[in-house]
Design an enzyme around this catalytic site. Structure first.
Site, PDB file in Angstrom:
ATOM      1  N   SER A  49       0.852  -1.194   0.000  1.00 61.57           N
ATOM      2  CA  SER A  49       0.000   0.000   0.000  1.00 61.57           C
ATOM      3  C   SER A  49       0.892   1.250   0.000  1.00 61.57           C
ATOM      4  CB  SER A  49      -0.868   0.007   1.263  1.00 61.57           C
ATOM      5  OG  SER A  49      -0.040   0.145   2.408  1.00 61.57           O
ATOM      6  N   ASP A  80      -1.003  -1.400  -4.122  1.00 63.90           N
ATOM      7  CA  ASP A  80      -2.386  -1.559  -3.649  1.00 63.90           C
ATOM      8  C   ASP A  80      -2.971  -0.178  -3.304  1.00 63.90           C
ATOM      9  OD1 ASP A  80      -4.629  -3.001  -2.706  1.00 63.90           O
ATOM     10  OD2 ASP A  80      -3.825  -3.093  -0.658  1.00 63.90           O
ATOM     11  N   HIS A  81      -4.185   0.080  -3.737  1.00 65.22           N
ATOM     12  CA  HIS A  81      -4.889   1.334  -3.417  1.00 65.22           C
ATOM     13  C   HIS A  81      -4.066   2.588  -3.714  1.00 65.22           C
ATOM     14  CE1 HIS A  81      -8.425  -0.500  -1.623  1.00 65.22           C
ATOM     15  NE2 HIS A  81      -7.633  -1.337  -0.997  1.00 65.22           N
ATOM     16  N   GLU A 132     -11.008   0.635  -9.580  1.00 63.26           N
ATOM     17  CA  GLU A 132     -12.133   0.262  -8.702  1.00 63.26           C
ATOM     18  C   GLU A 132     -13.354   1.098  -8.998  1.00 63.26           C
ATOM     19  OE1 GLU A 132     -11.198  -0.335  -4.590  1.00 63.26           O
ATOM     20  OE2 GLU A 132     -13.247   0.017  -3.910  1.00 63.26           O
ATOM     21  N   HIS A 178     -12.798  -3.505   4.568  1.00 63.22           N
ATOM     22  CA  HIS A 178     -11.420  -3.681   5.051  1.00 63.22           C
ATOM     23  C   HIS A 178     -11.406  -3.825   6.579  1.00 63.22           C
ATOM     24  CE1 HIS A 178     -10.401  -1.606   1.135  1.00 63.22           C
ATOM     25  NE2 HIS A 178      -9.615  -2.652   1.106  1.00 63.22           N
ATOM     26  N   GLY A 179     -10.354  -4.456   7.091  1.00 62.10           N
ATOM     27  CA  GLY A 179     -10.157  -4.507   8.538  1.00 62.10           C
ATOM     28  C   GLY A 179     -10.716  -5.758   9.193  1.00 62.10           C
ATOM     29  N   HIS A 208     -11.632  -7.061  -2.558  1.00 56.64           N
ATOM     30  CA  HIS A 208     -10.880  -6.439  -1.452  1.00 56.64           C
ATOM     31  C   HIS A 208     -11.595  -6.782  -0.146  1.00 56.64           C
ATOM     32  CE1 HIS A 208      -8.043  -3.471  -3.402  1.00 56.64           C
ATOM     33  NE2 HIS A 208      -8.706  -3.954  -4.443  1.00 56.64           N
ATOM     34  N   ALA A 210     -11.176  -9.096   2.008  1.00 55.29           N
ATOM     35  CA  ALA A 210     -11.630 -10.487   1.943  1.00 55.29           C
ATOM     36  C   ALA A 210     -11.089 -11.371   3.058  1.00 55.29           C
ATOM     37  CB  ALA A 210     -11.240 -11.077   0.582  1.00 55.29           C
ATOM     38  N   ASN A 251      -7.690 -10.143  -2.032  1.00 55.77           N
ATOM     39  CA  ASN A 251      -6.753  -9.381  -1.200  1.00 55.77           C
ATOM     40  C   ASN A 251      -6.843  -9.786   0.267  1.00 55.77           C
ATOM     41  OD1 ASN A 251      -6.304  -8.008  -3.565  1.00 55.77           O
ATOM     42  ND2 ASN A 251      -6.703  -5.977  -2.716  1.00 55.77           N
TER      43      ASN A 251
HETATM   44  P1  13P Z   1      -8.485  -7.196   4.550  1.00 51.86           P
HETATM   45  O1  13P Z   1      -8.472  -6.041   5.491  1.00 51.86           O
HETATM   46  O2  13P Z   1      -9.785  -7.919   4.600  1.00 51.86           O
HETATM   47  O3  13P Z   1      -7.333  -8.117   4.730  1.00 51.86           O
HETATM   48  O4  13P Z   1      -8.384  -6.606   3.054  1.00 51.86           O
HETATM   49  C1  13P Z   1      -7.136  -6.211   2.538  1.00 51.86           C
HETATM   50  C2  13P Z   1      -7.265  -5.466   1.272  1.00 51.86           C
HETATM   51  O5  13P Z   1      -8.297  -5.367   0.640  1.00 51.86           O
HETATM   52  C3  13P Z   1      -6.028  -4.842   0.754  1.00 51.86           C
HETATM   53  O6  13P Z   1      -6.265  -4.097  -0.391  1.00 51.86           O
HETATM   54  O1  G3H Z   2      -6.630  -2.197   2.055  1.00 52.96           O
HETATM   55  C1  G3H Z   2      -5.741  -1.755   2.767  1.00 52.96           C
HETATM   56  C2  G3H Z   2      -4.628  -2.606   3.206  1.00 52.96           C
HETATM   57  O2  G3H Z   2      -5.012  -3.385   4.318  1.00 52.96           O
HETATM   58  C3  G3H Z   2      -3.437  -1.763   3.485  1.00 52.96           C
HETATM   59  O3  G3H Z   2      -3.569  -1.060   4.667  1.00 52.96           O
HETATM   60  O4  G3H Z   2      -2.939   1.310   4.157  1.00 52.96           O
HETATM   61  O5  G3H Z   2      -2.737   0.375   6.492  1.00 52.96           O
HETATM   62  O6  G3H Z   2      -1.160  -0.344   4.685  1.00 52.96           O
HETATM   63  P1  G3H Z   2      -2.536   0.149   5.009  1.00 52.96           P
HETATM   64 ZN    ZN Z   3      -8.216  -3.152  -0.366  1.00 51.48          ZN
END
Ligand code: 13P
Ligand code: G3H
Ligand code: ZN
Length: 305
Positions: A49, A80-81, A132, A178-179, A208, A210, A251
């Site tokens: 990320s 990612d993102h 996305e 997420h989370g 995502h 997941a 993810n």
């Molecule tokens: P989780 O928080 O469910 O592991 O998702 C991670 C994610 O989507 C990273 O892009």
């Molecule tokens: O989707 C987000 C990922 O879990 C990455 O999280 O931005 O805290 O690194 P982060």
């Molecule tokens: Zn994500």
């Protein structure tokens, strides 16, 4: 071997399985990801990320991931993102083989125009682009189902978006978050919507948010002093159903974070005299590897490398 995400995800799309995309922030996480992929002969996506890059440094993290990608399984190194266009360009130029542009919180037209910019930069270098459409609930940002539905991916808008942007891979919102706390009640992903989207766009789709948030890992972490509170993830049965419906990239970050925390806390508690970082972090790496292997099996990606 280092490949683009498009290459492994197009193959997964044809073969009806999913490739695991695991977030890394340091050496031990990258080692866990690559060792799991090698042991199972599975393709894998190592993703970082923007936060991971600011924590570890782009060159440092990329160097570790590149060394890992010399393994004899297909590996994509993915941003990612990505939201910062300058950083996305930097990643493309530095050797990432795949980037995500996340304009999901922007108005549709702005998401389209920014995604098109990223596609133009990336495709010139053979780098694939995930974009996305629709939005997931954020971390601890739990909202009621009706409010969430408002940002679920619209199938017609998804098709319009893909035609306009020419992105290679599409992340969609069908009810995950997420989370570690994803749902208040039971998890009910919107499989009907997934089918409608896949019928229209046909391309590889990404889930995502997941993580499964396994109860035994949470209990282990809490037993050794963590206070993870209410947690809930996506059960394996729904992951399998999502793959049948056309999801090809899954993810996972939260499950690795919980495994790392649980093993680290246990090791420190059980070995108070230990101060060798390798002995402290080794068990954390091993537990993350076990979690990753378990997920790759659920994704149906064993021996697909
Ligand atoms: P989780 O928080 O469910 O592991 O998702 C991670 C994610 O989507 C990273 O892009
Ligand atoms: O989707 C987000 C990922 O879990 C990455 O999280 O931005 O805290 O690194 P982060
Ligand atoms: Zn994500």
């Amino acid at each position: 071997m280092l490949v683009s995400s498009k290459k492994i995800l197009d193959k997964a799309n044809k073969g009806h399985y999913a490739v695991g995309a695991f977030n890394t922030n340091n050496l031990e996480i990258t080692q866990a990801i690559i060792e799991a992929a090698i042991d199972l002969k599975a393709p894998v996506i190592i993703q970082t990320s923007e936060g991971a890059i600011s924590y570890a440094g782009l060159e440092f993290l990329l160097a570790i991931n590149k060394v890992a990608s010399q393994a004899k399984v297909p590996v994509a190194i993915h941003l990612d993102h990505g939201k910062d266009l300058k950083l996305i360009k930097k990643c493309i130029d530095a050797g990432y083989t795949s980037v995500m542009y996340d304009g999901s919180s922007l108005p549709f037209a702005k998401n389209v125009s920014n995604t098109k910019k990223v596609v133009a930069w990336a495709h010139k270098k053979g780098v694939s682009v995930e974009a996305e459409i629709g939005a997931l609930a954020g971390k601890e940002d739990f909202v009621s189902v009706s409010a969430k539905e408002a940002s679920f991916t619209d199938p017609d808008q998804a098709l319009d978006f893909v035609k306009k942007t020419k992105c290679d891979v599409l992340a969609i919102a069908i009810g995950t978050a997420h989370g570690a706390l994803k749902f208040k009640g039971a998890c009910h992903l919107d499989f009907k919507r997934l089918k409608q989207i896949k019928t229209k766009v046909k391309m590889p789709l990404v889930l995502h948010g997941a993580s499964g948030v396994p109860g035994e890992l949470v209990q282990m972490a809490n037993k050794y002093g963590a206070k993870l509170g209410d947690t809930k993830g996506v059960p394996d049965s729904q992951i399998r159903q999502a793959i049948l419906g056309g999801i090809n990239k899954i993810n996972t970050d939260t499950d690795l974070r919980i495994a790392f925390t649980a093993a680290l806390r246990k090791t420190l508690k059980d070995n108070p005299a230990e101060f060798d970082p390798r002995k402290i972090l080794g068990p954390a790496k091993e537990l993350m590897k076990k979690v990753i292997m378990q997920r790759i099996r659920v994704f149906g990606a064993v021996n697909k490398g």
